[in-house]
Structures are given as structure tokens and as C-alpha cells.
Design an enzyme around this catalytic site. Structure first.
Site, PDB file in Angstrom:
ATOM      1  N   ASP A  37       0.819  -1.233   0.000  1.00 56.17           N
ATOM      2  CA  ASP A  37       0.000   0.000   0.000  1.00 56.17           C
ATOM      3  C   ASP A  37       0.840   1.266   0.000  1.00 56.17           C
ATOM      4  O   ASP A  37       0.572   2.196  -0.761  1.00 56.17           O
ATOM      5  CB  ASP A  37      -1.057  -0.008   1.124  1.00 56.17           C
ATOM      6  CG  ASP A  37      -0.520  -0.153   2.532  1.00 56.17           C
ATOM      7  OD1 ASP A  37       0.709  -0.365   2.698  1.00 56.17           O
ATOM      8  OD2 ASP A  37      -1.333  -0.050   3.487  1.00 56.17           O
ATOM      9  N   GLY A 121      -3.811  -6.298  18.730  1.00 54.39           N
ATOM     10  CA  GLY A 121      -2.497  -6.909  18.525  1.00 54.39           C
ATOM     11  C   GLY A 121      -2.542  -8.192  17.715  1.00 54.39           C
ATOM     12  O   GLY A 121      -1.573  -8.941  17.670  1.00 54.39           O
ATOM     13  N   SER A 125      -6.092  -4.960  12.712  1.00 50.72           N
ATOM     14  CA  SER A 125      -6.277  -3.503  12.626  1.00 50.72           C
ATOM     15  C   SER A 125      -7.289  -2.908  13.598  1.00 50.72           C
ATOM     16  O   SER A 125      -8.177  -2.148  13.206  1.00 50.72           O
ATOM     17  CB  SER A 125      -6.659  -3.097  11.203  1.00 50.72           C
ATOM     18  OG  SER A 125      -5.589  -3.338  10.356  1.00 50.72           O
ATOM     19  N   ASP A 171      -5.496  -0.322   5.798  1.00 48.11           N
ATOM     20  CA  ASP A 171      -6.310  -0.692   6.966  1.00 48.11           C
ATOM     21  C   ASP A 171      -7.510   0.235   7.115  1.00 48.11           C
ATOM     22  O   ASP A 171      -8.644  -0.207   7.318  1.00 48.11           O
ATOM     23  CB  ASP A 171      -5.466  -0.632   8.250  1.00 48.11           C
ATOM     24  CG  ASP A 171      -4.240  -1.519   8.172  1.00 48.11           C
ATOM     25  OD1 ASP A 171      -4.164  -2.341   7.240  1.00 48.11           O
ATOM     26  OD2 ASP A 171      -3.362  -1.380   9.039  1.00 48.11           O
TER      27      ASP A 171
HETATM   28  C1  GLA Z   1       0.067  -2.406   8.511  1.00 52.44           C
HETATM   29  C2  GLA Z   1      -0.140  -1.020   7.915  1.00 52.44           C
HETATM   30  C3  GLA Z   1      -0.753  -1.115   6.522  1.00 52.44           C
HETATM   31  C4  GLA Z   1       0.025  -2.067   5.633  1.00 52.44           C
HETATM   32  C5  GLA Z   1       0.259  -3.392   6.350  1.00 52.44           C
HETATM   33  C6  GLA Z   1       1.156  -4.306   5.556  1.00 52.44           C
HETATM   34  O1  GLA Z   1      -1.158  -3.041   8.750  1.00 52.44           O
HETATM   35  O2  GLA Z   1      -0.969  -0.251   8.740  1.00 52.44           O
HETATM   36  O3  GLA Z   1      -0.825   0.171   5.947  1.00 52.44           O
HETATM   37  O4  GLA Z   1       1.216  -1.485   5.209  1.00 52.44           O
HETATM   38  O5  GLA Z   1       0.838  -3.211   7.627  1.00 52.44           O
HETATM   39  O6  GLA Z   1       0.545  -4.696   4.383  1.00 52.44           O
END
Ligand code: GLA
Length: 384
Positions: A37, A121, A125, A171
Site C-alpha cells: 500500500d 495486537g 487492525s 487498513d
Molecule cells: C500495517 C499497515 C498497513 C500495511 C500493512 C502491511 O497493517 O498499517 O498500511 O502497510 O501493515 O501490508
């Protein structure tokens, strides 16, 4: 674990009034497209039926007063002078207030009680759910009229500016824009998306939560972002049209290997490969080709583990069991890394046996009871 009804009840108990606004904010999974991303590439996440519920009411003061039920914590702050404090969960909420204030909105004081069934954790997200739920609260109360993608950008900016994490947009975008029973293919450059059904006949997507999240994630994430930027800067000297790693083809990258430090090359090799794997995944899903889908998951995992170096022994253990299991088509580390969940594509008939074998092997190796997280894909953040 709190339901919406319980959160509402707790609100009334703690503040003496019923809430005037309620918001559901889901976590997310990601089928494929990891660490792409922030390189403007493709991702394929979806919002899940594990959420945070917010019960809210303006309190007639300038204070934001917040109860976090799941961790039994309370915090308050003066909204006329927003500064980060020492409770991270509360900073996620304050950061969003700060974004609306920066856009010129006068913020009324609020009482907020929140809780849910979204594990913290676990790499699903919960922090994005906090941000996005809060963005929906202000967007609704202040009648700002931002749409889902705009709120996702606002929440990402808050992570950058207030929390200090240079995260991508996946996320927040998934939490806000998820669609029932489908993943969303998001192009992080164009910020355009479409839904992609991810159900595979005879199979289940299985999440195994390692229940570890190593501190290393905090420092390694910005380090990976920097390494990608370093790689990009080198590539741009030779490929001036390139604006992000997602624009680079595998052949272009291979041709320029000698121009960059070996470590930076490996990071770029992972990202460039992952962008293309995500494209291939769309075809494999459409064809319902479980073998191919599984193979792509395995390749992503190997890339994350060896080239990108964001795995950890606990995740490797869960991955190892999947790799050996005849009922598993594919598996990988999901999310930012250093803990969290593995995502597995498993024959439905083998799910029970695989889950118990994997968790038993995991407990024998690490003395940690991991868990199986059943999830469905649902719509994104909404007022309920
Ligand atoms: C975390 C970050 C996302 C993305 C993922 C890996 O969740 O918040 O933006 O980069 O790692 O894909």
C-alpha cells in the site's frame, strides 16, 4: 468482549444518559497485497465481522471523555488544546479530532464509551477501527459529508502526523469501505477500488492468531518504508517515469540489481513481486483455482519472511504446520508482521483437524495458546 447492546448499556450507566449516536467500526483481513500500500500498489483486504462499537453523546463541555471497556481504561482531554498523551488508544482518537480541527471545525465535547469483539495486537487492525469509528463520529456530528475514501485518507494522515506511523492506507480504507461477502481490490495509487468475491468452493479462509505482537514491529515498519524509498530513489535515476515501486516491472528491477545495496534490492524484489501476485490472485480467485491461490499465498509468505524479513518464530511455526498439512492449499503471515495472524486457505472438511493440530503444535513449541478466529466479510464503518 462487548456487544453493541452492552456498550449502549455501559454508556448509560457511566454517563447517566443514553447515547445519541452509535457507530460500528470493523477490523480487517487482507487476502494478499502486503506492504504494497505505501508503495502505491494493489491490496485485497476486506472488513470483518469483528468490530468496535462506539456509543456517543455531546456533553456540553469542551472535554473529550472516553471509556475503553475492553481494557477497562478511561481518559479525557481538552479539545481546545489537543496534545498527545501517554495512552496510545486515546491518541488514536485525539489524532482524528485534531484532523477535523485542522480543517476548521469547532469540536463539541463528547462522552464516548467503546468496546467490541475485535482482538488487539492480532494484526486485524484494531487501531484503524478506532480511527475510522472516530472519523465517522465527527463526520456525522459535524455534518462534514466526507465519503469513505476521504475519511480513510484523513485517518491515515492522523496516523502519520499524530501517532508517527508512516502507514499505508489499506487498513483505514478496508475498515471504512468494506463490502458484505467480498474483498475489495484497492489500487493505492488511483485510490480506486472494486469488490472481488473471495469465496472458494469447498474451502474456508482460516485465521490463526499467534497472540504475539513483537515490539520490533514499531521500529521495523518505518525502516521498511525507508528501505523502499531508498530503492525507489535509485531506480528513478534509471527509470525517470517511475513514481512508485508499483510502477517497476520484475524485469526492470532484475536489470538494475547491481545498482543497489543487496538488502534494498531484496526489499524491492518482495514489493514488486507482491504487486504482481495480487494481480494473479484476482485471476486465480475468479477461476476458483484453490491450488493456484494457495501457491500465491505461499510465495507471499516466503517473500515476507526471507526478502522482507518481517516474520518471527511464532508465525513460522504456524506457517510450518500449514505447509505440511494435506488439507491446506496455502498460508501466509497476514498484516504488518512480527506476530498477529496467519491466513490459511483450507479444505472445509479439513478445517477442524488443521486448526487443532496447528494450535497444539504451536502450544507445544511456544507455550502459548493461539486461537482460531472465524471471520466473515462485512460492510465498512456505519452509524447503527
Ligand atoms: C500495517 C499497515 C498497513 C500495511 C500493512 C502491511 O497493517 O498499517 O498500511 O502497510 O501493515 O501490508
Amino acid at each position: 468482549m462487548y456487544t453493541l447492546v452492552e456498550v449502549t448499556h455501559q454508556f448509560t450507566q457511566r454517563t447517566g444518559h443514553p447515547p445519541t449516536l452509535k457507530v460500528r467500526a470493523p477490523g480487517r483481513i487482507n487476502i494478499i497485497g502486503e506492504h504494497t500500500d505505501y508503495n502505491q500498489g494493489l491490496v485485497l483486504p476486506g472488513a470483518i465481522d469483528k468490530s468496535l462499537f462506539f456509543a456517543v453523546r455531546p456533553n456540553g463541555t469542551a472535554q473529550l471523555r472516553c471509556w475503553a471497556l475492553d481494557i477497562d481504561a478511561y481518559a479525557e482531554a481538552d479539545l481546545t488544546a489537543i496534545v498527545a498523551g501517554d495512552q496510545l488508544w486515546f491518541n488514536y482518537l485525539l489524532g482524528i479530532a485534531d484532523q477535523f480541527q485542522q480543517r476548521g471545525y469547532a469540536l463539541p465535547g463528547l462522552d464516548i464509551v467503546f468496546g467490541g469483539d475485535l482482538p488487539v495486537g492480532a494484526g486485524v487492525s484494531s487501531s484503524a477501527a478506532l480511527e475510522c469509528g472516530m472519523a465517522m463520529v465527527w463526520n456525522t456530528l459535524l455534518k462534514v459529508g466526507l465519503d469513505g475514501p476521504e475519511m480513510a485518507q484523513l485517518a491515515q494522515r492522523s496516523s502519520h502526523e499524530f501517532i508517527g506511523i508512516p502507514c499505508g492506507i489499506m487498513d483505514q480504507f478496508a475498515s471504512l469501505n468494506g463490502q458484505q461477502d467480498a474483498a475489495i481490490l484497492l489500487d493505492c495509487q488511483a485510490l480506486s477500488c472494486r469488490t472481488v468475491p473471495v469465496a472458494v468452493a469447498g474451502c474456508e479462509w482460516v485465521l490463526l492468531n499467534s497472540r504475539v505482537s513483537h515490539n520490533l514491529a514499531d521500529s521495523a515498519y518505518p525502516e521498511r518504508v525507508r528501505e523502499c524509498q531508498e530503492g525507489l530513489a535509485i531506480l528513478q535515476k534509471h527509470l525517470p517515469a517511475v513514481t512508485a515501486l508499483r510502477d517497476v516491472t520484475p524485469a526492470q528491477l532484475t536489470a538494475l540489481e547491481a545498482k543497489m545495496p543487496a538488502l534494498v534490492y531484496r526489499r524491492c524484489r518482495y514489493v514488486v513481486g507482491e504487486h504482481y501476485r495480487t494481480l494473479m490472485m484476482i485471476d486465480a480467485l475468479q477461476a476458483g483455482d484453490a491450488e493456484k491461490i494457495g501457491m500465491l499465498l505461499y510465495h507471499t509468505h516466503i517473500g515476507l519472511s526471507e526478502d522482507y524479513e518481517v516474520s518471527c518464530p511464532e508465525i513460522e511455526c504456524l506457517f510450518g504446520v500449514a505447509l505440511q498439512h494435506p488439507g491446506v492449499y496455502g498460508a501466509r503471515l497476514m498484516g504488518g508482521g512480527f506476530g498477529g495472524c496467519t491466513l490459511n486457505l483450507v479444505q472445509s472438511a479439513a478445517r477442524e483437524a488443521f486448526v487443532s493440530e496447528a494450535l497444539a503444535a504451536y502450544e507445544a513449541a511456544f507455550g502459548i495458546q493461539g486461537d482460531y478466529l472465524p471471520v466473515r466479510l462485512v460492510n465498512g464503518v456505519e452509524v447503527v
